[in-house]
Design a protein around this motif. Sequence first.
Motif, short mmCIF file in Angstrom:
data_model
loop_
_atom_site.label_atom_id
_atom_site.label_comp_id
_atom_site.label_asym_id
_atom_site.label_seq_id
_atom_site.Cartn_x
_atom_site.Cartn_y
_atom_site.Cartn_z
N ARG A 22 0.84 -1.20 0.00
CA ARG A 22 0.00 0.00 0.00
C ARG A 22 0.87 1.24 0.00
O ARG A 22 1.88 1.31 0.71
CB ARG A 22 -0.92 0.01 1.22
N VAL A 33 -4.89 6.84 -2.13
CA VAL A 33 -4.15 5.62 -1.83
C VAL A 33 -3.85 4.87 -3.13
O VAL A 33 -4.55 5.03 -4.14
CB VAL A 33 -4.95 4.69 -0.88
N PHE A 35 -2.53 0.79 -4.32
CA PHE A 35 -2.15 -0.58 -3.98
C PHE A 35 -1.47 -1.20 -5.18
O PHE A 35 -1.98 -1.11 -6.31
CB PHE A 35 -3.40 -1.39 -3.60
N ARG A 60 -10.67 -0.53 0.39
CA ARG A 60 -9.30 -1.03 0.56
C ARG A 60 -9.16 -2.47 0.08
O ARG A 60 -8.22 -2.80 -0.65
CB ARG A 60 -8.89 -0.91 2.03
N ALA A 64 -6.87 -3.78 -2.99
CA ALA A 64 -5.81 -4.73 -2.68
C ALA A 64 -6.01 -6.04 -3.46
O ALA A 64 -5.04 -6.68 -3.88
CB ALA A 64 -5.77 -5.01 -1.18
#
Length: 270
Positions: A22, A33, A35, A60, A64
């Motif tokens: 991350r 963000v 990933f 998230r 991911a």
Amino acid sequence: MGAKPKDLLEELSHPGPHDVVRGNLALAGLPGVVFTPRSGLGLPGIAFGHGWLQPPGRYRELLAHLASWGIVAAAPSTQRGPLPSHRTFAADLRATLDLITGVRLGPGGLSVDPAKLGLAGHSVGGGAAVLAAAADTRVKAVATFAAAQTLPQATTAARKLTIPGLHLAVEGDLVTPASGNAEAIAKAWGGPVQLRILDKSTHLAVTEGTHWSQRLLQGKPQRRTQRLVRALFTAFFLTHLTGTSKYRPLLEANVKHAAIEFDPSLTAAA
């Protein structure tokens, strides 16, 4: 003989073979963000637009998951107020693509191929992804969940798009009803497109964790919906950004709780 759609769904419902790292987009000048797989050259990459009032952290596990299958996935944390500018949000998604292709993402051995870019999003983020794609010839595929109409209209932008589109809508969605949002966008789409209707789901089912906005919006996180979205998004982007045909049978099949509602290519084939 290729794998059955049910087996492909099961495979893609689980994390892929890559270790995931991350990162913080703010280090490159944009809040958000990212990933990534731990390493890899010439990887596909996507920018993801969050839903109305939602922080990117609520996606998230989805981001991911894509990274675990070798797809760099980044989400800007902008336009999160009650009156977002859809045009600016679309520009932020395009800027996110600039960052993941033009900025060093890790300590070494990691790069995104500018010819393998896609966009995705939830709610207003889905509509903004359509706007962004219509203004960026680098984008090769767009996937949305419970897409919302935007200003300017996502349906108008959709007419300009000749790239593949995948739109997942929720039956009985009280926030972005399919008929005026995802269905309208899909039926205006200028290229290959598919609309799937998810039953027994809600507008917020794709999100993760808890957030105060659940008091205002329909639904809450739902593992089954998250599993379907992860598998279908992964199959879609691997197919259209990497050129693999392994997962195409899943994209062409009805899936339990995610039936194909509209797909001109399958209708013509039949």
